[in-house]
Design a protein around this motif. Structure first.
Motif, PDB file in Angstrom:
ATOM      1  N   PRO A 117      34.286  30.714  41.431  1.00 14.92           N
ATOM      2  CA  PRO A 117      35.688  30.347  41.630  1.00 14.92           C
ATOM      3  C   PRO A 117      36.465  31.550  42.188  1.00 14.92           C
ATOM      4  O   PRO A 117      36.021  32.702  42.059  1.00 14.92           O
ATOM      5  N   PRO A 118      37.601  31.299  42.821  1.00 13.07           N
ATOM      6  CA  PRO A 118      38.366  32.386  43.437  1.00 13.07           C
ATOM      7  C   PRO A 118      38.674  33.557  42.504  1.00 13.07           C
ATOM      8  O   PRO A 118      38.652  34.714  42.936  1.00 13.07           O
ATOM      9  N   ALA A 119      38.921  33.302  41.234  1.00 11.41           N
ATOM     10  CA  ALA A 119      39.212  34.393  40.296  1.00 11.41           C
ATOM     11  C   ALA A 119      38.025  35.338  40.167  1.00 11.41           C
ATOM     12  O   ALA A 119      38.194  36.558  40.105  1.00 11.41           O
ATOM     13  N   GLU A 120      36.813  34.800  40.140  1.00 11.75           N
ATOM     14  CA  GLU A 120      35.617  35.639  40.052  1.00 11.75           C
ATOM     15  C   GLU A 120      35.374  36.393  41.356  1.00 11.75           C
ATOM     16  O   GLU A 120      34.958  37.550  41.346  1.00 11.75           O
ATOM     17  N   VAL A 121      35.628  35.747  42.482  1.00  9.86           N
ATOM     18  CA  VAL A 121      35.482  36.408  43.776  1.00  9.86           C
ATOM     19  C   VAL A 121      36.462  37.578  43.852  1.00  9.86           C
ATOM     20  O   VAL A 121      36.095  38.685  44.256  1.00  9.86           O
ATOM     21  N   ALA A 122      37.699  37.333  43.428  1.00 10.13           N
ATOM     22  CA  ALA A 122      38.719  38.388  43.442  1.00 10.13           C
ATOM     23  C   ALA A 122      38.318  39.551  42.542  1.00 10.13           C
ATOM     24  O   ALA A 122      38.469  40.723  42.919  1.00 10.13           O
TER      25      ALA A 122
END
Length: 130
Positions: A117-122
C-alpha cells in the motif's frame, strides 16, 4: 533536495507522495498529477539527463525513485479510475513506460508497488533517504 517519484499511470505516485510528506522533515507536496500536466512522467532518457544535470549544477540533490508494478496490476488500476476519457490514453502509454524502464531502473531506485500500500511504499522511500 528533490524526491522525484517517476513511474507510469497507476504505479502509485500521487498516493505515495501524500504519504511521504509527513515522513520527510520539511517536505512540501507538489501534486504529481498537476506537475504532470506540464512535465509528463519522464520517459525519454535524454530529457532526464538534461533535467537532472541542471538541478545538480544548481546544487539541488535529486533522489529518483521509480514506482513500478506489473502490467496486469497497472491495467487493473487504470481501468478502475474514475476518469473514463483518460483510461484509453493511459493504457496506450504503458508500452512507452515499458520501453523506458531499463534506463529508469539504472538511474533511479526501483520500488515495487504491486503488493505494497502507498503508506508502506512511502516508508520504504523515507528509509532509503535516511
Amino acid at each position: 533536495m528533490i524526491v522525484w517519484l517517476n513511474g507510469t499511470f497507476g504505479a502509485g505516485k500521487t498516493s505515495t507522495a501524500r504519504e511521504l510528506v509527513p515522513l520527510v522533515p520539511g517536505a512540501r507536496y507538489f501534486d504529481p498529477e498537476q506537475v504532470g500536466f506540464m512535465l509528463q512522467t519522464v520517459l525519454i532518457e535524454e530529457y532526464w539527463q538534461e533535467i537532472s544535470a541542471g538541478l545538480r549544477d544548481a546544487g539541488i540533490p535529486v533522489h529518483l525513485f521509480v514506482l513500478h508494478t506489473d502490467q496486469e496490476t497497472l491495467t487493473r488500476r487504470i481501468e478502475a479510475a474514475d476518469d473514463v476519457p483518460a483510461r484509453k490514453w493511459r493504457l496506450e502509454h504503458l508500452p512507452a513506460y515499458a520501453g523506458a524502464f531499463p534506463w529508469l531502473s539504472r538511474e533511479g531506485q526501483v520500488v515495487d508497488t504491486t503488493l505494497q500500500p502507498p503508506a508502506e511504499v512511502a516508508r520504504s522511500i523515507a528509509d532509503r533517504l535516511g
